[in-house]
Design an enzyme around this catalytic site. Structure first.
Site, PDB file in Angstrom:
ATOM      1  N   ARG A  31       0.821  -1.232   0.000  1.00  0.00           N
ATOM      2  CA  ARG A  31       0.000   0.000   0.000  1.00  0.00           C
ATOM      3  C   ARG A  31       0.850   1.275   0.000  1.00  0.00           C
ATOM      4  NH1 ARG A  31      -3.557  -2.843   3.688  1.00  0.00           N
ATOM      5  NH2 ARG A  31      -5.214  -3.756   2.446  1.00  0.00           N
ATOM      6  N   LYS A  48       3.513  11.853 -10.818  1.00  0.00           N
ATOM      7  CA  LYS A  48       2.616  11.055 -11.672  1.00  0.00           C
ATOM      8  C   LYS A  48       3.321   9.742 -11.991  1.00  0.00           C
ATOM      9  CE  LYS A  48      -0.134  14.424 -14.233  1.00  0.00           C
ATOM     10  NZ  LYS A  48      -0.410  14.972 -15.591  1.00  0.00           N
ATOM     11  N   GLU A 102      10.400  19.166 -24.406  1.00  0.00           N
ATOM     12  CA  GLU A 102       9.752  19.411 -23.101  1.00  0.00           C
ATOM     13  C   GLU A 102      10.439  20.574 -22.370  1.00  0.00           C
ATOM     14  OE1 GLU A 102       6.973  18.009 -22.120  1.00  0.00           O
ATOM     15  OE2 GLU A 102       6.838  15.987 -22.970  1.00  0.00           O
ATOM     16  N   LYS A 135       8.297  23.446 -12.856  1.00  0.00           N
ATOM     17  CA  LYS A 135       7.365  22.344 -12.587  1.00  0.00           C
ATOM     18  C   LYS A 135       7.084  22.232 -11.094  1.00  0.00           C
ATOM     19  CE  LYS A 135       5.812  17.769 -13.638  1.00  0.00           C
ATOM     20  NZ  LYS A 135       5.832  16.589 -14.465  1.00  0.00           N
ATOM     21  N   GLU A 171      -3.691  18.199 -10.639  1.00  0.00           N
ATOM     22  CA  GLU A 171      -4.050  18.670 -11.977  1.00  0.00           C
ATOM     23  C   GLU A 171      -5.506  19.133 -12.084  1.00  0.00           C
ATOM     24  OE1 GLU A 171      -2.220  16.368 -15.170  1.00  0.00           O
ATOM     25  OE2 GLU A 171      -3.793  17.035 -16.520  1.00  0.00           O
ATOM     26  N   ARG A 202      -1.815  22.924 -13.364  1.00  0.00           N
ATOM     27  CA  ARG A 202      -0.948  21.819 -13.846  1.00  0.00           C
ATOM     28  C   ARG A 202      -1.324  21.405 -15.264  1.00  0.00           C
ATOM     29  NH1 ARG A 202       1.415  16.621 -10.428  1.00  0.00           N
ATOM     30  NH2 ARG A 202       2.657  15.825 -12.157  1.00  0.00           N
ATOM     31  N   ASN A 209       0.353  20.301 -20.145  1.00  0.00           N
ATOM     32  CA  ASN A 209      -0.102  19.498 -21.292  1.00  0.00           C
ATOM     33  C   ASN A 209      -0.072  20.289 -22.599  1.00  0.00           C
ATOM     34  OD1 ASN A 209      -0.616  17.336 -19.571  1.00  0.00           O
ATOM     35  ND2 ASN A 209      -2.674  18.076 -19.106  1.00  0.00           N
ATOM     36  N   HIS A 247       0.062  18.545 -25.878  1.00  0.00           N
ATOM     37  CA  HIS A 247      -0.093  17.106 -25.634  1.00  0.00           C
ATOM     38  C   HIS A 247      -1.372  16.519 -26.205  1.00  0.00           C
ATOM     39  CE1 HIS A 247       3.398  17.683 -23.158  1.00  0.00           C
ATOM     40  NE2 HIS A 247       3.383  16.442 -22.721  1.00  0.00           N
ATOM     41  N   HIS A 289      -0.865  13.376 -28.399  1.00  0.00           N
ATOM     42  CA  HIS A 289      -1.494  12.094 -28.066  1.00  0.00           C
ATOM     43  C   HIS A 289      -2.070  11.432 -29.327  1.00  0.00           C
ATOM     44  CE1 HIS A 289      -4.108   9.229 -26.005  1.00  0.00           C
ATOM     45  NE2 HIS A 289      -5.060   9.645 -26.821  1.00  0.00           N
ATOM     46  N   HIS A 296       7.712  10.508 -27.812  1.00  0.00           N
ATOM     47  CA  HIS A 296       6.760  11.395 -27.141  1.00  0.00           C
ATOM     48  C   HIS A 296       7.150  12.881 -27.313  1.00  0.00           C
ATOM     49  CE1 HIS A 296       3.996  12.871 -24.101  1.00  0.00           C
ATOM     50  NE2 HIS A 296       5.006  13.427 -23.456  1.00  0.00           N
TER      51      HIS A 296
HETATM   52  P1  NAD Z   1      12.692   6.109 -21.937  1.00  0.00           P
HETATM   53  O1  NAD Z   1      12.600   5.896 -20.488  1.00  0.00           O
HETATM   54  O2  NAD Z   1      12.197   5.047 -22.830  1.00  0.00           O
HETATM   55  O3  NAD Z   1      14.214   6.419 -22.286  1.00  0.00           O
HETATM   56  C1  NAD Z   1      14.554   6.637 -23.636  1.00  0.00           C
HETATM   57  C2  NAD Z   1      15.678   5.688 -24.087  1.00  0.00           C
HETATM   58  O4  NAD Z   1      16.908   6.118 -23.511  1.00  0.00           O
HETATM   59  C3  NAD Z   1      15.474   4.264 -23.625  1.00  0.00           C
HETATM   60  O5  NAD Z   1      15.970   3.414 -24.632  1.00  0.00           O
HETATM   61  C4  NAD Z   1      16.369   4.176 -22.397  1.00  0.00           C
HETATM   62  O6  NAD Z   1      16.777   2.857 -22.129  1.00  0.00           O
HETATM   63  C5  NAD Z   1      17.525   5.034 -22.801  1.00  0.00           C
HETATM   64  N1  NAD Z   1      18.275   5.701 -21.750  1.00  0.00           N
HETATM   65  C6  NAD Z   1      17.826   6.192 -20.582  1.00  0.00           C
HETATM   66  N2  NAD Z   1      18.811   6.899 -19.985  1.00  0.00           N
HETATM   67  C7  NAD Z   1      19.887   6.821 -20.779  1.00  0.00           C
HETATM   68  C8  NAD Z   1      21.205   7.357 -20.717  1.00  0.00           C
HETATM   69  N3  NAD Z   1      21.577   8.166 -19.742  1.00  0.00           N
HETATM   70  N4  NAD Z   1      22.064   7.073 -21.710  1.00  0.00           N
HETATM   71  C9  NAD Z   1      21.680   6.292 -22.753  1.00  0.00           C
HETATM   72  N5  NAD Z   1      20.444   5.780 -22.896  1.00  0.00           N
HETATM   73  C10 NAD Z   1      19.566   6.057 -21.918  1.00  0.00           C
HETATM   74  O7  NAD Z   1      11.960   7.455 -22.394  1.00  0.00           O
HETATM   75  P2  NAD Z   1      11.805   8.899 -21.734  1.00  0.00           P
HETATM   76  O8  NAD Z   1      11.703   9.831 -22.864  1.00  0.00           O
HETATM   77  O9  NAD Z   1      12.809   9.146 -20.678  1.00  0.00           O
HETATM   78  O10 NAD Z   1      10.384   8.776 -21.008  1.00  0.00           O
HETATM   79  C11 NAD Z   1       9.209   8.534 -21.752  1.00  0.00           C
HETATM   80  C12 NAD Z   1       8.166   7.993 -20.810  1.00  0.00           C
HETATM   81  O11 NAD Z   1       7.907   8.990 -19.810  1.00  0.00           O
HETATM   82  C13 NAD Z   1       6.848   7.686 -21.468  1.00  0.00           C
HETATM   83  O12 NAD Z   1       6.389   6.444 -21.023  1.00  0.00           O
HETATM   84  C14 NAD Z   1       5.930   8.799 -20.973  1.00  0.00           C
HETATM   85  O13 NAD Z   1       4.591   8.388 -20.882  1.00  0.00           O
HETATM   86  C15 NAD Z   1       6.513   9.082 -19.633  1.00  0.00           C
HETATM   87  N6  NAD Z   1       6.231  10.428 -19.122  1.00  0.00           N
HETATM   88  C16 NAD Z   1       5.783  10.524 -17.845  1.00  0.00           C
HETATM   89  C17 NAD Z   1       5.542  11.766 -17.297  1.00  0.00           C
HETATM   90  C18 NAD Z   1       5.109  11.877 -15.861  1.00  0.00           C
HETATM   91  O14 NAD Z   1       4.760  12.974 -15.417  1.00  0.00           O
HETATM   92  N7  NAD Z   1       5.139  10.793 -15.108  1.00  0.00           N
HETATM   93  C19 NAD Z   1       5.761  12.933 -18.048  1.00  0.00           C
HETATM   94  C20 NAD Z   1       6.232  12.792 -19.346  1.00  0.00           C
HETATM   95  C21 NAD Z   1       6.471  11.529 -19.878  1.00  0.00           C
HETATM   96  N1  GLY Z   2       3.895  15.703 -17.434  1.00  0.00           N
HETATM   97  C1  GLY Z   2       2.761  16.444 -17.029  1.00  0.00           C
HETATM   98  C2  GLY Z   2       2.589  16.493 -15.551  1.00  0.00           C
HETATM   99  O1  GLY Z   2       3.407  16.034 -14.798  1.00  0.00           O
HETATM  100  O2  GLY Z   2       1.605  16.998 -15.116  1.00  0.00           O
END
Ligand code: NAD
Ligand code: GLY
Length: 379
Positions: A132, A154, A196, A238, A248, A252, A256, A259, A263, A277
């Site tokens: 939990r 998130k 971003e 942020k 949100e 917040r 987006n 976005h 999407h 993304h």
């Molecule tokens: P990712 O985690 O897939 O990383 C991108 C690539 O880089 C992957 O192949 C990873 O293995 C590699 N990698 C990571 N760090 C590295 C490094 N230092 N050197 C070399 N390679 C490296 O993608 P991302 O762009 O970091 O994240 C995308 C994800 O984040 C999506 O699933 C999206 O939905 C999510 N997201 C979440 C939020 C949130 O608020 N929680 C906000 C935006 C995006």
């Molecule tokens: N990535 C959008 C948020 O964290 O609200």
């Protein structure tokens, strides 16, 4: 005197996410991975931690993180996930939760998410549900994760119904953003994260956008001071938004920007590697500014500056070479309607009165959006 054993101290800045009872620090700088143990130890309730990472990041950074944790007297268990967006699903979440339970973790254990947004999102979600809820720390290693996904609590996995549809708000206890990890990131992933970064300028900080126009090339080329300034500025923006609207309900939503369009493009490309993304968000932000111009809110010069900046930095600014004949304005609108940001079928758009002046509106005529999309598809 054995100087070779002395490690240089990390050089970092601290941004506070000021939430009552759930506040935490974001440390941004260089050399932080080597100090993981000290910083995690300071927030951990016990001496045990589980590090969750992936198969790409593990060979690069896991040894440094483990050594630092052990030096600080923490015992570590490690879980290395496959890499890729497909990892963020229920099956991998179940496996991850089972592994954590096999370690007989208790609520004094702390989870450490080491990787990009995929690792951060699934590990954060696991931390929110196992027993939990246990504490966790984000160590983001992509630019996107350092400026966005690791901050704000998130967490989520995807389902066959769409992206990020199962999740929880679960704030980390600490974020360690070591900008040195960006040196191993591919150019494409760096640029996707850069979109971003630009978002923060466009939504609320015109001076930051002007700075990016001047310094974007230096950032791209690896200038440490520029990268650090950008990550600190984004995290501070942020943090302020999240502190004022954790769930949100209002401001917040500005995060987006672009976005809703993004999407739809990601859904058309099945969330694969055709369009990352951040790449989709860059096109989405160009369209959000164009929509704002058409609705009479925003000077066209500002929309042109946005388009020019992304193009100069090497990001896509339109659907050329991406959309095939199966893409229609209606199919894109359909995806938008299924976005979890749509309420009762009504779409909320983040619009702008100019660079740095974003606002939300649920009163945009769908016909205007359809025409915008038709024009975008006429390439
Ligand atoms: P990712 O985690 O897939 O990383 C991108 C690539 O880089 C992957 O192949 C990873 O293995 C590699 N990698 C990571 N760090 C590295 C490094 N230092 N050197 C070399 N390679 C490296 O993608 P991302 O762009 O970091 O994240 C995308 C994800 O984040 C999506 O699933 C999206 O939905 C999510 N997201 C979440 C939020 C949130 O608020 N929680 C906000 C935006 C995006
Ligand atoms: N990535 C959008 C948020 O964290 O609200």
């Amino acid at each position: 005197m054995n100087l070779s054993r002395e490690k240089p101290a990390a050089d970092y800045e601290t941004v506070r996410v000021d939430l009552p009872a759930r506040g935490y620090d974001i440390l941004v700088g260089q050399g932080l991975l080597a100090e993981t143990g000290r910083h995690v130890g300071a927030v951990a309730r016990g001496r045990r931690c589980a590090v969750v990472t992936n198969e790409v990041v593990a060979p690069l950074y896991l040894d440094a993180v483990r050594a630092s944790l052990e030096d600080a007297g923490l015992t570590t268990e490690e879980i290395v996930l496959p890499q890729g967006e497909h990892t963020k699903d229920l099956r991998h979440l179940g496996d991850l939760a089972d592994r954590l339970l096999e370690f007989r973790i208790d609520r004094a254990c702390i989870l450490v998410a080491l990787g990009g947004g995929v690792v951060g999102d699934i590990a954060g979600f696991a931390a929110s549900i196992v027993l939990r809820g246990i504490d966790y720390v984000q160590i983001p290693t992509t630019l996107l994760a350092q400026v966005d996904s690791a901050v704000g609590g998130k967490t989520a996995v995807n389902t066959r119904h769409g992206k990020n549809l199962l999740g929880a708000f679960h704030q980390p206890r600490l974020v360690l953003a070591d900008i040195a990890t960006l040196e191993t990131l591919s150019t494409r992933e760096f640029l996707a994260g850069y979109a971003e970064v630009v978002k923060y300028g466009l939504l609320g900080d015109a001076d930051f956008f002007s700075w990016l126009e001047r310094e974007g090339a230096a950032l791209y080329e690896g200038d440490h001071a520029a990268r650090r300034h950008a990550v600190v500025t984004c995290c501070a923006a942020k943090a302020a938004i999240v502190a004022g609207d954790e769930r949100e309900a209002g401001r917040r939503q500005l995060l987006n920007l672009g976005h809703t369009f993004a999407h739809a493009f990601e859904a058309e490309t099945a969330y694969g590697t055709t369009l990352l993304h951040g790449e989709a968000v860059a096109i989405g932000m160009v369209l959000a500014f164009e929509l704002s111009v058409r609705l009479g809110f925003c000077p066209s010069d500002d929309a042109e500056r946005v388009r020019r900046h992304f193009a100069e930095r090497g990001l896509r600014v339109g659907l050329e070479g991406l959309a095939d004949a199966s893409w229609t304005a209606d199919s894109l609108l359909e995806h938008m309607a299924h976005d979890k940001k749509a309420l009762g079928g009504a779409l909320t758009f983040v619009l702008a009165r100019g660079i740095g002046e974003a606002f939300t509106s649920s009163a945009v005529e769908i016909g205007t959006v359809r025409t915008l999309l038709e024009d975008a598809l006429r390439v």
